[in-house]
Design an enzyme around this catalytic site. Structure first.
Site, PDB file in Angstrom:
ATOM      1  N   GLU A 256      75.999  14.856  44.214  1.00 48.06           N
ATOM      2  CA  GLU A 256      74.975  14.066  44.904  1.00 48.06           C
ATOM      3  C   GLU A 256      75.663  13.022  45.768  1.00 48.06           C
ATOM      4  O   GLU A 256      76.463  12.219  45.272  1.00 48.06           O
ATOM      5  CB  GLU A 256      74.035  13.403  43.895  1.00 48.06           C
ATOM      6  CG  GLU A 256      73.093  12.364  44.468  1.00 48.06           C
ATOM      7  CD  GLU A 256      72.233  12.892  45.609  1.00 48.06           C
ATOM      8  OE1 GLU A 256      72.243  12.258  46.698  1.00 48.06           O
ATOM      9  OE2 GLU A 256      71.574  13.931  45.435  1.00 48.06           O
TER      10      GLU A 256
ATOM     11  N   GLY B 262      66.883  19.720  49.356  1.00 45.71           N
ATOM     12  CA  GLY B 262      65.529  19.451  49.817  1.00 45.71           C
ATOM     13  C   GLY B 262      64.906  20.635  50.534  1.00 45.71           C
ATOM     14  O   GLY B 262      65.495  21.710  50.648  1.00 45.71           O
TER      15      GLY B 262
ATOM     16  N   HIS C 125      48.237   6.919  16.642  1.00 45.93           N
ATOM     17  CA  HIS C 125      49.532   6.884  15.960  1.00 45.93           C
ATOM     18  C   HIS C 125      49.641   8.068  15.012  1.00 45.93           C
ATOM     19  O   HIS C 125      48.689   8.363  14.305  1.00 45.93           O
ATOM     20  CB  HIS C 125      49.667   5.573  15.166  1.00 45.93           C
ATOM     21  CG  HIS C 125      50.899   5.511  14.307  1.00 45.93           C
ATOM     22  ND1 HIS C 125      52.138   5.209  14.813  1.00 45.93           N
ATOM     23  CD2 HIS C 125      51.074   5.736  12.972  1.00 45.93           C
ATOM     24  CE1 HIS C 125      53.035   5.233  13.834  1.00 45.93           C
ATOM     25  NE2 HIS C 125      52.405   5.549  12.708  1.00 45.93           N
TER      26      HIS C 125
END
Length: 462
Positions: free
Chosen positions: A202, A266, A439
């Site tokens: 990159e 891209g 939860h």
């Protein structure tokens, strides 16, 4: 060119990908007479060469990792390797089912579907299959294709694009992934799970560089732990064949070798040779320029999806297509807040976000007006059970709304729905803190983070 002047559609759409077919479905629902033209398969890149097949590969990789790591959960398994033909069969079955469903949906809405390569022939017509299709309005939605770099030839052999990678008949022993954005890190993640030796290159200073820097650093840490190598901050110079693979050289002279090179720099718009410029449509670097209502400078022509310079995401294409359909049907159209669009990178671990980064918030509001809080998933029971690590980071305007939610961890893409409500409804931390989250769930981490930001942390330190 034959022309049936008796048939003038309310809307003629060139391109049957996410933006195009969404516009067709919504426009027909609102009573408009619609023609939809597509040269390949209905569903476009997302369904056939993008979102769906890549996520299928990533899920197969996740199953492989679970098989390897099952002993840590007290489950005895043996991992015998990847049957790539079986992986492709599974992936193709997913695509086929969705494709058939979409074909049926378009047919049920009485959309006139035309297979063929269309070309804009006037501000109110498209030529296809030797016919001129007339419309009161034209929507351009011709999408995008993988990009390359100057001097880098994607040959489909050792130097491949994401399109080639999706149908590769083997798991490469080693691969260089050129580009550390969404496409690059997703393939790096999947191939690593399949057993490849991976190096990501990159040119910018972080993986997923458009994300909040904290998310990038967390992903980099996770990739190091997984053995995915990467080189950051130096740009590509050249690629050449070796005896058994490919050698990549960076501008600083550093070299890397692997069996294949995946070019993931891209995607670029599909707009050349389709008559757009000849009909006076304003463009920039191949992109069609539009206003906030997706209208071009030609009153009868709109454009959506990867063809325009907005976020290249399927769900953005859906939203833009719907916006155009509703505007043409006379409904009040609301411009899209692109910062409010959820973004997910489906690597392991996942990266998900909505809103703006901390750096952007400081730029807009001033550094002294921005508050950031990180909630570590180590404090979340379900994340402990899943053995995933990561964080939820909240960015808030001091004494005001939450303007950014940035998450890293397995399944964080499933948490981004609530995050987009928080951003788009301009929620205050105290308002989210009032909501009771189930939860044990990972979603509970979103509630805990807002409890902490509201000044009343529960399962986290002050």
């Amino acid at each position: 060119m034959a022309n049936d002047a008796s048939t003038v559609f309310d809307l003629v759409i060139l391109g049957g990908g996410s933006g195009g077919y969404a516009a067709a479905l919504r426009a027909s629902q609102l009573g408009l007479d619609v023609a939809l033209i597509e040269k390949n398969k209905l569903g476009g890149t997302c369904l056939h060469n993008g979102c769906i097949p890549t996520k299928a590969l990533l899920h197969a990789g996740e199953i492989a990792d679970q098989a390897r790591e099952a002993a840590q959960f007290g489950v005895k398994t043996s991992f015998e390797g990847i049957d790539i033909a079986g992986v492709h069969k599974y992936k193709d079955e997913v695509i086929s089912g969705l494709y058939k469903g979409l074909q049926g949906l378009v047919a049920s809405r009485k959309v006139t579907y035309i297979e063929g390569e269309g070309r804009l022939s006037s501000p109110t017509s498209v030529d296809v299959n030797g016919q001129r299709i007339q419309g009161r309005h034209i929507l351009l939605a011709t999408g995008s294709v993988p990009k390359s770099l100057p001097g880098l030839n994607i040959d489909g052999n050792r130097i491949i694009s994401s399109d080639h990678a999706l149908v590769l008949d083997r798991v490469p022993e080693s691969a260089i992934v050129l580009g550390g954005g969404v496409i690059g890190v997703e393939f790096a993640s999947a191939w690593k799970s399949f057993g490849s030796d991976i190096t990501v290159i990159e040119g910018l200073k972080h993986l997923v560089p458009v994300e909040d820097e904290n998310s990038s650093k967390l992903l980099e840490r996770a990739f190091r732990k997984r053995g995915i190598k990467f080189n950051l901050g130096t740009f590509f110079d050249k690629a050449e064949y070796t005896e058994n693979g490919v050698r990549v050289t960076l501008v600083d002279g550093k070299t890397f070798e692997a069996e294949v090179l995946l070019v993931a720099v891209g995607r670029g718009p599909v707009s050349q040779g389709l008559g757009y410029e000849e009909q006076g449509v304003a463009m920039d670097r191949g992109y069609v320029l539009v206003d906030e209502y997706m209208q071009t400078n030609v009153p009868t022509i709109s454009a959506v999806g990867d063809l325009v310079p907005t976020l290249q995401l399927a769900h953005v294409g859906f939203a833009e297509g719907i916006l155009v359909a509703e505007r043409l049907a006379g409904l009040k159209a609301v411009p899209i807040d692109y910062d409010g669009v959820p973004r997910v990178t489906y690597c392991h671990p996942e990266v998900a976000s909505v809103g703006i980064t901390e750096a952007k918030a400081k730029e807009i509001y001033g550094a002294d007006k921005v508050v950031a809080l990180k909630y570590n998933l180590a404090g979340n029971g379900k994340s402990k059970i899943l053995k995933t690590a990561g964080e939820i980071k909240l960015v808030q305007v001091k004494d005001g709304a939450v303007v950014g939610v940035h998450m890293v961890g397995d399944r964080m893409g499933e948490q981004v729905g609530e995050a987009q409500l928080i951003y788009n409804w301009e929620a205050l931390p105290a308002e989210v803190a009032q909501l009771i989250h189930a939860h044990p769930t990972q979603n509970e981490a979103m509630g805990e983070a807002h409890l902490a930001l509201a000044g009343k942390p529960l399962h986290s330190h002050d």
